[in-house]
Structures are given as structure tokens and as C-alpha cells.
Write an enzyme that holds these catalytic residues in place. Structure first.
Site, short mmCIF file in Angstrom:
data_model
loop_
_atom_site.label_atom_id
_atom_site.label_comp_id
_atom_site.label_asym_id
_atom_site.label_seq_id
_atom_site.Cartn_x
_atom_site.Cartn_y
_atom_site.Cartn_z
N ASP A 32 0.82 -1.21 0.00
CA ASP A 32 0.00 0.00 0.00
C ASP A 32 0.86 1.27 0.00
OD1 ASP A 32 -2.10 -1.62 0.12
OD2 ASP A 32 -2.93 -0.87 2.01
N ALA A 33 1.96 1.22 0.79
CA ALA A 33 2.76 2.43 0.94
C ALA A 33 3.36 2.82 -0.41
CB ALA A 33 3.86 2.20 1.96
N TYR A 35 2.22 1.90 -3.35
CA TYR A 35 1.11 2.30 -4.22
C TYR A 35 0.77 3.77 -3.97
CZ TYR A 35 -3.51 2.54 -6.33
OH TYR A 35 -4.58 2.92 -7.09
N ASP A 36 0.63 4.11 -2.68
CA ASP A 36 0.28 5.49 -2.34
C ASP A 36 1.36 6.46 -2.81
OD1 ASP A 36 -2.23 5.25 -1.17
OD2 ASP A 36 -1.35 4.45 0.64
N SER A 81 -13.93 6.12 -2.94
CA SER A 81 -12.81 5.64 -2.12
C SER A 81 -12.46 6.73 -1.12
CB SER A 81 -11.64 5.36 -3.05
OG SER A 81 -10.63 4.75 -2.32
N GLU A 112 -14.29 5.63 12.82
CA GLU A 112 -14.54 4.19 12.63
C GLU A 112 -13.22 3.49 12.34
OE1 GLU A 112 -17.22 3.87 9.32
OE2 GLU A 112 -18.62 5.30 10.18
N LYS A 114 -10.75 1.25 10.32
CA LYS A 114 -10.72 0.94 8.89
C LYS A 114 -10.40 -0.54 8.72
CE LYS A 114 -8.94 2.61 4.50
NZ LYS A 114 -8.53 1.34 3.95
N ASP A 116 -9.65 -4.07 7.12
CA ASP A 116 -8.86 -4.40 5.94
C ASP A 116 -9.48 -5.58 5.21
OD1 ASP A 116 -6.88 -3.94 4.22
OD2 ASP A 116 -5.26 -4.77 5.44
N GLU A 174 -17.69 -3.72 4.47
CA GLU A 174 -16.45 -4.42 4.17
C GLU A 174 -16.59 -5.91 4.48
OE1 GLU A 174 -14.28 -2.32 2.97
OE2 GLU A 174 -12.26 -3.10 3.27
N TYR A 226 -20.81 -0.11 6.90
CA TYR A 226 -20.32 1.22 7.28
C TYR A 226 -20.95 2.36 6.49
CZ TYR A 226 -17.04 0.45 3.39
OH TYR A 226 -16.48 0.16 2.18
N LYS A 289 -15.08 10.62 9.66
CA LYS A 289 -16.16 11.09 8.77
C LYS A 289 -16.91 12.22 9.45
CE LYS A 289 -16.92 6.44 6.95
NZ LYS A 289 -17.78 5.25 6.95
N LYS A 313 -4.07 6.26 8.02
CA LYS A 313 -3.49 4.91 7.98
C LYS A 313 -2.45 4.73 9.09
CE LYS A 313 -4.11 2.50 4.43
NZ LYS A 313 -3.97 2.65 3.03
N CYS A 405 24.78 -18.00 -14.31
CA CYS A 405 23.46 -18.21 -13.72
C CYS A 405 23.57 -19.25 -12.59
CB CYS A 405 22.50 -18.70 -14.79
SG CYS A 405 20.96 -19.32 -14.11
N CYS A 408 21.81 -22.63 -13.92
CA CYS A 408 22.23 -23.46 -15.05
C CYS A 408 23.65 -23.17 -15.51
CB CYS A 408 21.25 -23.28 -16.22
SG CYS A 408 21.43 -21.68 -17.02
N CYS A 423 20.05 -14.33 -17.19
CA CYS A 423 20.68 -15.59 -17.57
C CYS A 423 20.48 -15.78 -19.07
CB CYS A 423 20.00 -16.73 -16.79
SG CYS A 423 20.17 -18.33 -17.57
N CYS A 429 17.38 -23.44 -19.08
CA CYS A 429 17.66 -23.16 -17.67
C CYS A 429 16.47 -23.66 -16.85
CB CYS A 429 17.85 -21.66 -17.47
SG CYS A 429 17.93 -21.18 -15.74
S1 IVH Z 1 -16.18 4.62 4.00
C1 IVH Z 1 -17.21 7.39 0.82
N1 IVH Z 1 -15.63 3.33 6.21
O1 IVH Z 1 -11.58 1.54 2.84
C2 IVH Z 1 -16.57 6.59 1.84
N2 IVH Z 1 -14.52 2.65 4.23
O2 IVH Z 1 -9.84 3.27 1.23
C3 IVH Z 1 -16.28 5.21 1.40
N3 IVH Z 1 -13.05 0.72 4.52
O3 IVH Z 1 -13.38 1.39 -0.15
C4 IVH Z 1 -15.73 4.31 2.36
N4 IVH Z 1 -13.39 0.43 6.65
O4 IVH Z 1 -13.28 -0.69 1.34
C5 IVH Z 1 -15.38 3.44 4.90
N5 IVH Z 1 -15.27 2.25 8.22
C6 IVH Z 1 -15.02 2.36 6.92
C7 IVH Z 1 -14.14 1.50 6.27
C8 IVH Z 1 -13.91 1.67 4.91
C9 IVH Z 1 -12.77 -0.02 5.59
C10 IVH Z 1 -12.49 0.51 3.18
C11 IVH Z 1 -13.48 0.49 2.06
C12 IVH Z 1 -13.13 1.64 1.19
C13 IVH Z 1 -11.68 1.80 1.47
C14 IVH Z 1 -11.22 3.19 1.16
#
Ligand code: IVH
Length: 666
Positions: A32-33, A35-36, A81, A112, A114, A116, A174, A226, A289, A313, A405, A408, A423, A429
Site C-alpha cells: 500500500d505504501a 502504491y500510495d 474511495s 470508525e 478501517k 482491511d 467491508e 459502514y 467522517k 493509515k 546463472c 544453469c 541468464c 535453464c
Molecule cells: S467509508 C465514501 N468506512 O476503505 C466513503 N470505508 O480506502 C467510502 N473501509 O473502499 C468508504 N473500513 O473498502 C469506509 N469504516 C469504513 C471502512 C472503509 C474499511 C475501506 C473500504 C473503502 C476503502 C477506502
């Protein structure tokens, strides 16, 4: 400027591929790190460039296109997302933005955990579960209703207690796997010689996307609700009220907390971080939120995420261990990669003893050598990564780059401009052959269950597999008496091999292991050409007209099919009954079949490029510009000159609602 554009293109291609690996194959290659990091770099480079960002850039989209195995379902409202924050000051900036936008000093937030896992959209009609779909690209997901019905946290019928409910209600949440169920599943995978899942999230995704719902049922998946899509606003005036209603309906919901300002948000974050190891399921951060729905609406959303919420995160867990040795591993294309063999250490809940160092440059940069003390982390709890060495001994022996190699003994060479060493042994090989076979049978490719890495290594050793074509000509009688290969196992393997003969063309092309042809490119080739012969016979011009295929990829495809021994292998595969399922290019009874259609502007519920791909699969001819040959122009938001031209020429004009109806036409 050119360099900037090139980097943007490269990042977009990479991120599309990562999305596909993560969302479709449940098999991410980076954490993830990382990717971000790539996504952030792309966001900032797009800003630097200052040109309009195309709607299909990964910065504007969520997830990945749906795979073809499950029916596609368009969500009533798109699934968004979340933007990520890693540092406290990013959370502060978020709260400041929210306060400024709504003109309040301390609005209420709900916190809330998060979870996984993977997001799903559950559609209830008159209180009855009708369709459950994965997130997919945020607009269209995969229909997994049968599998979802196996999860006991999800009511088939809402417990409305006599209160009115919206006619259509979309519940979002989720699907996840508990730590315990994950450990038990991996033990079973190991006992069956199948490869283990990297983490509970991949395991949950893999278990939900089973064609046989009985397999899902055995995996013990769980669910937390959620949020809501369609109908949500009729149900409650705030997120906290919504969660209470969802709990009344019979859903499992998580424990939440309310907070008024940054300090309270951060205090709760640290508390949850402490509690994280004790929780029965994995969380990778917390979500803040804005509680009030009316205020949420005032903030709205940008591209892929709402402005009223953010995910904070947790940092990747880091531990120290000692490198025992540097191993040189030969991949299926002959690339020789340095791998750190380490004293086993627990990180992110999993024992780790190996981590790739990718290439010589990275090996040197990180100063890793046998005996080095290193920091290891599982970024996003996916792939273990060596962060670097600590207290580097200036007299230590740095690893020697091999000249031959290790598998081989053929000579090693380096292509100019590339960091990788390779190689020169080709398929002679054994390591390349083994890796190529492992790739061929892997989940994203021909998906042959029961043919794990260990079995392949042994089959190669015993001379039973000398080419990928041998997979379909295996002498099963020779396996009798092998350890772990009882009669039932052999019969299952035989059935799995037979079953794999009808994989999609995209999977087949990917399975061949053509350089530069990952899953995304293979999918593009399959939907563009429809059948194998057409791909094999395509000239450069035809290949270049496939989205994402540039000159280097086209050259690699052409040279692969030009090689007699590759064509030979393909002919043997076909002769053995492998039949890559051709993509249906023309649905002759579709109202748009055979028509030339131009899409312009942006669409709220689907990316333009995805819509084009789906239309093409329905037999439509998408075109880039409007002319007198255009049959229909489908205009989205901010349609400009193409729309005026279509009006001038009297071309039929349709809107997004019509587009979605055509895409769902049966
Ligand atoms: S809210 C508009 N709440 O995290 C808000 N997402 O990185 C949409 N996830 O796609 C998501 N726990 O798969 C929300 N308490 C939570 C969550 C949550 C896990 C996941 C979810 C979302 C992703 C976003």
C-alpha cells in the site's frame, strides 16, 4: 516537459496494472505504501503539467475494471474511495478544510476503524437482498450475490421492525476475514500444497470471488456495514444514526467514537493503534467522517473520494533482523534478482524470512550483505520489504554479482540501459522453466488449483515437465506413490488441468509469459482482437491501436509469436484441447451492434474508456471523432466541440442514462 509526460504515462500504466492485480487478481505485487507513493507522485506531476487530467487516469478512478467471470452490475450510486493521511499534519489540514468549507469551528466527526477487507454493495429491494456486488471500478462491480448469502453477518431480509424502509436501499460495507480464519485457511492451503494468501484482505477477496459459493461458505467470511448508497439519506440524517439503523436491520457494525476536533481524533487514533494487535481482525487505520449528512453534502466529492472523510493509515510495522545470505533467484524471463535470506522474524502478524531486493542498484543503495542487520517491514502488510541496513560495517564483504546463472551456469548478461542482469540459458535453464510454469498455472493465468510451486519443481526435476505444453500431456500414472500425492489428489489435479482448458483469451495470453504483457495488456489485446489467431497474426500497426500498447510492447509481442518454438508450444496446447475462450465481439441483436459511436465529455457513473471497451465488446465500433459516418454521439458532462459538430451533422445524440441502458441491455 517530455520527460514529465513520459513519467506520467509510465506511472499511469503502472498504477492501472497495480489496480488490476489488487482488485481483480487479489494478488498485489507492491504494498500500500508504495502504491500510495506512486499515486501521490502522479497527482503532483499531473498538477505540475497543468493539462486537463483524463477521466481514466488512476488519480480519477477507483479500483479496476471488472473481470469477465462474474456478471457486471452497475451500482445505483457509485462507490467512492477514501483519501489517505499518514501524518498528523495531514489530519489537521483535513479538519481545517472541512471547517472552512462549512464555516463551523468544531463540527462533529465520527471515528470508525478501517477494516482491511474489500468493499461490497448490497442492494435491498423492499427489504430483501436482491444483488450483492463487489466495488469493481466504483461504478460497475461483479455480481457475487450467491457468495454474499453465505455470510451470516448479512441479513437476507432487513429486520425493519415494522418501520418503513426505502424501496431500494444500498448498504455498503467491508467483507473481511478474521485473523483466526485466515491462519486456519493458510494452514489448509499449505497442507494441500497450494500457495498461501499474503494477508487476510487477499484471502477475503479470493474467497468471495469463488465461482462455487460452497467454497466461500467454508472460508468463514465476516462483514461490517459502514455506509449506504441509494436510499441512505431517507434512512438517517447522520452517519451515527445510519449505523444505528443498520445495526437494527441486523447488520454487524463496528464500535465507533465521536470527536469534536483534531486532538480528539488523534487521541482516538493512537488508542486504536494500541488495541490493534488484540482485535480479532485486521485494521489498517481509522476513518474520520463528518457525521452530519447535510454538511457532508455541502462538501461533496472530488474525483475519487469524498471531501468529508479521510482514512488515517497506521504506519507499516518495522522490525529488525539479520541477513543470513544473499540468494540470486532466476525468474521466468531469466532476470536474476538478489533476495535477502533472513533470520525469520514476525512482522505484521506473519513470519518473514525472505525479501526481494529487486536489483543490484537497490542492493547497493540499501547496503545489504550477508550478516547485515536490517530493518524489515510489510508495507500495507503485503510484501515484505527490506528498508535498509543499520550500523553498516565498513569492512563487511559486499555481495558479489554472479557472472554465471546460479541455476544453469550459463553466462549472465546485462541489457544496456537496464538495471537487471539476466541468464542467457533460455528454457534450457531449469529455473526459468520452473518459474515460467509457475506463472502459467498461477491464479491470474490458467489458474490450475493443486499445481503448486513445490509440485512443479519436482515435475521439472523428474523430467515430466519440460515445457508449458507438457502440463496438458502429463503422465499422471508417474505421480502415484509420490509423497502428498494420493489418488484423490491426482484425480483432482487431473480435473483442474482439464477444467483450465477453457480459460479466457486474456488469461491465456497472460499465461504465455510474453515480456511486457501483464494482465492489463493481455485483457486489452483480448478485447481488441477477440481471438488468438488475430493476436498472433497482428502486425505492428494493429498492435499499436490497442490501448496501452506502445512500440516496445508491440515489438515484444511480435517477436514472441515470431519464434518458431513459441508457436510450436501454442500449437501443442491447442492440440491438447486448450481453447482460449474467444471474446464475443459482436452481439448482433444489440441496438448499437455494428454502429459507429463516439463518446464525449465525462460520465458520472462510468469511465469513458471503460464504457468504450464495454461497447466494443457488444459489437459497437467506438470512434474518436465525429464525422458523417458517426451513427450516435453519446455526450456526457462538459461535452464540447464534438457535440456541436454532431448537432451540425444531424447525428443522433444520446445521454448518460441511455448509455447505461445500452450497456446493461440484454
Ligand atoms: S467509508 C465514501 N468506512 O476503505 C466513503 N470505508 O480506502 C467510502 N473501509 O473502499 C468508504 N473500513 O473498502 C469506509 N469504516 C469504513 C471502512 C472503509 C474499511 C475501506 C473500504 C473503502 C476503502 C477506502
Amino acid at each position: 516537459m517530455n520527460g514529465l509526460k513520459q513519467r506520467i504515462d509510465a506511472l499511469r500504466t503502472q498504477l492501472i496494472e497495480h489496480n488490476y492485480r489488487y482488485y481483480i487478481l487479489d494478488n498485489p505485487q507492491i504494498g500500500d505504501a508504495e502504491y500510495d507513493r506512486q499515486l501521490r507522485e502522479l497527482v503532483s506531476l499531473e498538477q505540475e503539467l497543468g493539462e486537463p487530467v483524463p477521466a481514466d487516469s488512476p488519480t480519477q478512478t477507483v479500483g479496476a475494471p471488472v473481470s469477465s467471470t462474474f456478471a457486471a452490475r452497475v451500482h445505483g450510486e457509485p462507490l467512492l474511495s477514501l483519501a489517505n493521511a499518514f501524518e498528523d499534519d495531514e489530519v489537521q489540514a483535513f479538519v481545517r478544510r472541512v471547517c472552512e468549507a462549512i464555516g463551523a469551528a468544531s463540527p462533529r466527526f465520527i471515528i470508525e476503524p478501517k477494516v482491511d477487507g474489500l468493499a461490497v454493495n448490497l442492494r435491498y429491494e423492499q427489504g430483501q437482498l436482491s444483488i450483492a456486488a463487489t466495488r469493481g471500478d466504483g461504478t460497475t462491480g461483479e455480481d457475487v450475490t450467491d457468495n454474499i448469502r453465505t455470510i451470516s453477518d448479512i441479513p437476507w431480509q432487513l429486520n425493519t421492525a415494522g418501520l418503513p424502509v426505502p424501496d431500494v436501499l444500498e448498504v455498503r460495507g467491508e467483507v473481511y476475514m478474521s485473523k483466526q480464519a485466515f491462519a486456519a485457511l493458510n494452514e489448509r492451503q499449505d497442507a494441500e500444497g497450494a500457495s498461501p494468501f499474503a494477508n487476510p484482505r487477499n484471502a477475503a477477496a479470493g474467497s468471495l470471488r469463488q465461482l462455487d459459493a460452497r467454497v466461500t461458505a467454508r472460508r468463514g467470511l465476516c462483514f461490517f456495514a459502514y455506509g449506504a448508497g441509494l436510499g441512505g439519506r431517507e434512512l438517517a440524517a447522520s452517519q451515527s444514526q445510519l449505523l444505528a439503523r443498520l445495526a437494527d436491520f441486523g447488520f454487524a457494525v463496528q464500535q465507533t467514537a465521536m470527536a469534536d476536533g483534531v486532538d480528539e481524533l488523534l487521541a482516538h487514533y493512537h488508542m486504536l493503534q494500541q488495541q490493534r494487535p488484540e482485535l480479532p481482525y485486521e485494521i489498517d487505520g481509522v476513518v474520520y467522517k463528518l457525521d452530519d449528512f447535510a454538511l457532508q453534502s455541502r462538501l461533496g466529492a472530488v474525483a475519487r473520494s469524498p471531501r468529508w472523510a479521510i482514512a488515517h493509515k497506521f504506519p507499516a510495522e518495522e522490525v529488525q533482523t539479520t541477513v543470513r545470505d544473499i540468494i540470486w533467484q532466476v525468474g521466468r524471463t531469466g532476470v536474476i534478482t538478489p533476495v535477502a535470506d533472513m533470520q525469520p522474524v514476525a512482522v505484521g502478524g506473519v513470519m518473514v524470512s525472505r525479501a526481494t531486493l529487486h536489483n543490484i542498484d537497490e542492493l547497493r543503495r540499501k547496503q545489504v550483505y550477508a550478516g547485515a542487520r536490517v530493518i524489515v517491514r510489510r508495507a500495507g502488510d503485503v510484501i515484505p520489504e527490506v528498508v535498509g541496513a543499520v550500523d553498516v560495517d565498513p569492512d563487511a564483504c559486499m555481495p558479489v554479482i554472479p557472472e554465471v546463472c546460479p541455476a544453469c551456469q550459463a553466462s549472465v548478461f546485462r541489457i544496456e540501459g537496464e538495471v537487471a542482469i539476466r541468464c542467457s540459458g533460455g528454457l534450457s535453464c531449469p529455473a526459468q522453466l520452473t518459474e515460467r510454469l509457475c506463472h502459467f498455472v498461477s491464479r491470474g493465468a490458467m489458474d490450475i488449483e493443486g499445481m503448486g510451486d513445490k509440485l512443479i519443481a519436482r515435475l521439472v526435476d523428474e523430467g515430466l515437465l519440460a515445457s508449458i505444453a507438457d502440463v496438458y500431456e502429463l503422465d499422471y500414472s508417474a505421480l502415484g506413490g509420490w509423497q502428498g500425492m494420493g489418488e484423490k489428489k491426482i484425480a483432482n489435479l487431473q480435473a483442474a488441468v482439464a477444467e483450465s482448458k477453457n480459460r479466457t483469451l486474456a488469461r491465456f495470453l497472460h499465461a504465455l509469459g510474453i515480456r511486457h504483457v501483464g494482465t492489463a495488456t493481455a485483457t486489452g489485446l483480448a478485447s481488441h482482437f477477440g481471438e488468438l489467431d488475430a493476436v498472433m497474426g497482428a502486425d505492428e500497426e494493429a498492435l499499436l491501436s490497442v490501448p496501452d500498447v506502445g512500440p516496445e510492447v508491440a515489438a515484444s509481442i511480435r517477436s514472441f509469436f515470431a519464434e518458431a518454438h513459441n508457436r510450436d508450444v501454442i500449437h501443442r496446447l491447442l492440440a491438447a484441447g486448450v481453447q482460449p475462450a474467444a471474446v464475443k465481439l459482436a452481439a448482433s441483436n444489440h441496438p448499437l451492434a455494428g454502429k459507429t459511436v463516439v463518446l464525449t465529455g465525462s460520465f458520472a457513473s462510468i469511465q469513458r474508456r471503460l464504457a468504450q471497451e464495454q461497447l466494443r465488446a457488444l459489437g459497437v465500433k467506438p470512434a474518436g471523432s465525429v464525422s458523417k459516418n458517426t451513427d450516435v454521439l453519446i455526450a456526457g458532462e462538459k461535452a464540447g466541440s464534438k457535440l456541436s459538430k454532431a448537432r451540425e451533422l444531424g447525428v443522433e445524440i444520446a445521454d448518460e442514462v441511455q448509455l447505461i441502458a445500452w450497456l446493461n441491455w440484454q
